[in-house]
Each structure stands twice: as C-alpha cells, then as structure tokens.
Design a protein around this motif. Structure first.
Motif, mmCIF file in Angstrom:
data_model
loop_
_atom_site.group_PDB
_atom_site.id
_atom_site.type_symbol
_atom_site.label_atom_id
_atom_site.label_comp_id
_atom_site.label_asym_id
_atom_site.label_seq_id
_atom_site.Cartn_x
_atom_site.Cartn_y
_atom_site.Cartn_z
ATOM 1 N N PHE A 102 -8.199 -11.939 -11.002
ATOM 2 C CA PHE A 102 -7.022 -12.176 -10.178
ATOM 3 C C PHE A 102 -7.330 -11.850 -8.719
ATOM 4 C CE2 PHE A 102 -6.532 -7.837 -11.876
ATOM 5 C CZ PHE A 102 -6.386 -7.104 -10.710
ATOM 6 N N ARG A 103 -6.427 -12.249 -7.855
ATOM 7 C CA ARG A 103 -6.533 -11.949 -6.429
ATOM 8 C C ARG A 103 -5.411 -10.994 -6.056
ATOM 9 N NH1 ARG A 103 -8.085 -17.963 -4.288
ATOM 10 N NH2 ARG A 103 -9.515 -18.367 -5.994
ATOM 11 N N ILE A 104 -5.671 -10.167 -5.065
ATOM 12 C CA ILE A 104 -4.680 -9.178 -4.642
ATOM 13 C C ILE A 104 -4.139 -9.577 -3.271
ATOM 14 C CG2 ILE A 104 -4.248 -6.773 -4.054
ATOM 15 C CD1 ILE A 104 -6.630 -6.038 -5.852
ATOM 16 N N ILE A 105 -2.814 -9.610 -3.161
ATOM 17 C CA ILE A 105 -2.154 -9.724 -1.867
ATOM 18 C C ILE A 105 -1.445 -8.393 -1.658
ATOM 19 C CG2 ILE A 105 -0.415 -10.895 -0.486
ATOM 20 C CD1 ILE A 105 -0.944 -13.426 -2.103
ATOM 21 N N MET A 106 -1.911 -7.635 -0.661
ATOM 22 C CA MET A 106 -1.378 -6.291 -0.440
ATOM 23 C C MET A 106 -0.816 -6.184 0.972
ATOM 24 S SD MET A 106 -3.152 -2.573 -1.037
ATOM 25 C CE MET A 106 -4.615 -2.974 -0.112
ATOM 26 N N ASP A 107 0.432 -5.789 1.063
ATOM 27 C CA ASP A 107 1.081 -5.560 2.350
ATOM 28 C C ASP A 107 0.706 -4.154 2.819
ATOM 29 O OD1 ASP A 107 2.745 -5.104 4.488
ATOM 30 O OD2 ASP A 107 4.592 -5.636 3.436
ATOM 31 N N GLU A 108 0.014 -4.087 3.934
ATOM 32 C CA GLU A 108 -0.402 -2.788 4.476
ATOM 33 C C GLU A 108 0.359 -2.421 5.743
ATOM 34 O OE1 GLU A 108 -3.871 -0.630 3.979
ATOM 35 O OE2 GLU A 108 -5.082 -2.435 3.778
ATOM 36 N N SER A 109 1.510 -3.020 5.955
ATOM 37 C CA SER A 109 2.223 -2.789 7.211
ATOM 38 C C SER A 109 2.640 -1.333 7.413
ATOM 39 C CB SER A 109 3.437 -3.708 7.319
ATOM 40 O OG SER A 109 4.310 -3.521 6.240
ATOM 41 N N PHE A 110 2.833 -0.585 6.339
ATOM 42 C CA PHE A 110 3.227 0.816 6.489
ATOM 43 C C PHE A 110 2.046 1.786 6.430
ATOM 44 C CE2 PHE A 110 7.218 -1.103 5.001
ATOM 45 C CZ PHE A 110 8.028 -0.703 6.043
ATOM 46 N N SER A 111 0.859 1.300 6.060
ATOM 47 C CA SER A 111 -0.284 2.210 5.954
ATOM 48 C C SER A 111 -1.227 2.124 7.147
ATOM 49 C CB SER A 111 -1.064 1.955 4.665
ATOM 50 O OG SER A 111 -1.707 0.709 4.705
ATOM 51 N N LEU A 112 -1.255 0.988 7.838
ATOM 52 C CA LEU A 112 -2.132 0.864 9.003
ATOM 53 C C LEU A 112 -1.643 1.788 10.120
ATOM 54 C CD1 LEU A 112 -2.731 -2.976 9.065
ATOM 55 C CD2 LEU A 112 -4.329 -1.199 8.344
ATOM 56 N N GLY A 113 -2.551 2.557 10.658
ATOM 57 C CA GLY A 113 -2.200 3.520 11.694
ATOM 58 C C GLY A 113 -1.727 4.852 11.148
ATOM 59 N N VAL A 114 -1.522 4.918 9.829
ATOM 60 C CA VAL A 114 -0.996 6.140 9.201
ATOM 61 C C VAL A 114 -2.014 6.751 8.245
ATOM 62 C CG1 VAL A 114 0.820 7.065 7.711
ATOM 63 C CG2 VAL A 114 1.368 5.286 9.386
ATOM 64 N N LEU A 115 -2.603 5.933 7.389
ATOM 65 C CA LEU A 115 -3.539 6.436 6.388
ATOM 66 C C LEU A 115 -4.979 6.253 6.837
ATOM 67 C CD1 LEU A 115 -1.958 5.149 3.059
ATOM 68 C CD2 LEU A 115 -1.826 7.432 4.029
ATOM 69 N N GLY A 116 -5.827 7.131 6.373
ATOM 70 C CA GLY A 116 -7.244 7.056 6.701
ATOM 71 C C GLY A 116 -7.566 7.881 7.931
ATOM 72 N N LYS A 117 -8.808 8.277 8.013
ATOM 73 C CA LYS A 117 -9.242 9.128 9.126
ATOM 74 C C LYS A 117 -9.003 8.468 10.481
ATOM 75 C CE LYS A 117 -13.215 11.787 10.698
ATOM 76 N NZ LYS A 117 -14.617 12.137 10.465
ATOM 77 N N SER B 265 0.835 -1.206 0.000
ATOM 78 C CA SER B 265 0.000 0.000 0.000
ATOM 79 C C SER B 265 0.870 1.257 0.000
ATOM 80 C CB SER B 265 -0.950 -0.004 1.191
ATOM 81 O OG SER B 265 -0.223 -0.161 2.392
ATOM 82 N N ILE B 266 1.900 1.267 0.820
ATOM 83 C CA ILE B 266 2.950 2.289 0.774
ATOM 84 C C ILE B 266 4.247 1.528 0.559
ATOM 85 C CG2 ILE B 266 4.215 4.085 2.005
ATOM 86 C CD1 ILE B 266 1.748 4.636 3.658
ATOM 87 N N TYR B 267 4.922 1.804 -0.530
ATOM 88 C CA TYR B 267 6.134 1.068 -0.853
ATOM 89 C C TYR B 267 7.273 1.509 0.061
ATOM 90 C CZ TYR B 267 3.760 -0.819 -4.864
ATOM 91 O OH TYR B 267 2.879 -1.485 -5.667
ATOM 92 N N SER B 268 7.823 0.550 0.788
ATOM 93 C CA SER B 268 8.867 0.873 1.769
ATOM 94 C C SER B 268 10.138 1.385 1.111
ATOM 95 C CB SER B 268 9.175 -0.352 2.622
ATOM 96 O OG SER B 268 9.604 -1.428 1.822
ATOM 97 N N SER B 269 10.431 0.925 -0.097
ATOM 98 C CA SER B 269 11.661 1.365 -0.757
ATOM 99 C C SER B 269 11.499 2.677 -1.519
ATOM 100 C CB SER B 269 12.169 0.275 -1.708
ATOM 101 O OG SER B 269 11.168 -0.065 -2.632
ATOM 102 N N HIS B 270 10.257 3.084 -1.805
ATOM 103 C CA HIS B 270 10.025 4.312 -2.567
ATOM 104 C C HIS B 270 9.240 5.354 -1.790
ATOM 105 C CE1 HIS B 270 11.529 2.475 -6.244
ATOM 106 N NE2 HIS B 270 10.804 1.417 -5.956
#
Length: 117
Positions: free
Chosen positions: A91-106, A68-73
């Motif tokens: 297709f199915r999506i596997i999305m790493d949200e480890s950098f967006s949880l707690g940061v993005l969204g209201k 969701s947020i690219y750690s390298s970019h």
C-alpha cells in the motif's frame, strides 16, 4: 491532494480520527473508502487482509490516510507499526504532517525525524 493521487476503483483506508479536510478529500476522490479504528494497527491489518484480491490486481491501488499528529485527538501516529504492515502489504501512505512540521524532531522536520526513520 487526495483526489490527485487516487482514482475511482482505488481503495482509501482512513483512520477514523483524521480531520475533516482529509475526510472531505476522500469523498472528492470517488475512490472506495474503508475506515479503521483510530490509531489501531490491528484493525488496519484486518482490513488489509480483506483486500488481498485487490493487491493482486495491478489496476487498483490501496492508500492509507493518516495524520502524524491527529488534530482532533492530539496523539501521534503509530508510524513504526504501519511501516511494519507495509512490509507485508503493498500500500501507499498519505500522511498529513501539517501539525508535526516545525514541532517534532531535533530540527523540526516532523514525525520521521522524531522517530529516526
């Protein structure tokens, strides 16, 4: 997590900008791996078009691996564009949200809350 979902014969289509942990998980899965240019949905669609036979076979699945947020970019995924492709290709999506949880969204629930999805 990736090897738990995908099996040999499945296709993993990965963004070239994903972190090392995701890259390593793809190798451990023993699935077929294809890479698309970082955050480039046109290149992703080009690969998906090439897999039209795969979509017709029930035995093999296709997964898109992104962050969701690219750690390298540090940039955000084009999730709305990927979801538009989802309407055309199964297709199915596997999305790493480890950098967006707690940061993005209201309320900090990640990219989906941030984009209103």
């Amino acid at each position: 997590v990736i090897p738990a979902f995908s099996k040999p014969g499945d296709f993993l289509i990965c963004d070239k900008g994903v972190c090392f942990a995701i890259q390593n998980g793809t190798l451990l899965s023993r699935s077929l791996i294809k890479w698309f240019d970082h955050n480039n949905t046109r290149d992703l669609e080009r690969i998906l078009q090439g897999l039209s036979e795969t979509f017709q076979r029930a035995k093999h699945r296709v997964f898109i691996l992104v962050e969701s947020i690219y750690s390298s970019h540090g940039d955000l995924i084009n999730l709305n564009e990927i979801l538009e492709l989802k309407k055309k290709y199964p297709f199915r999506i596997i999305m790493d949200e480890s950098f967006s949880l707690g940061v993005l969204g209201k309320t900090g629930r990640g990219i989906t809350e941030h984009l209103g999805i």
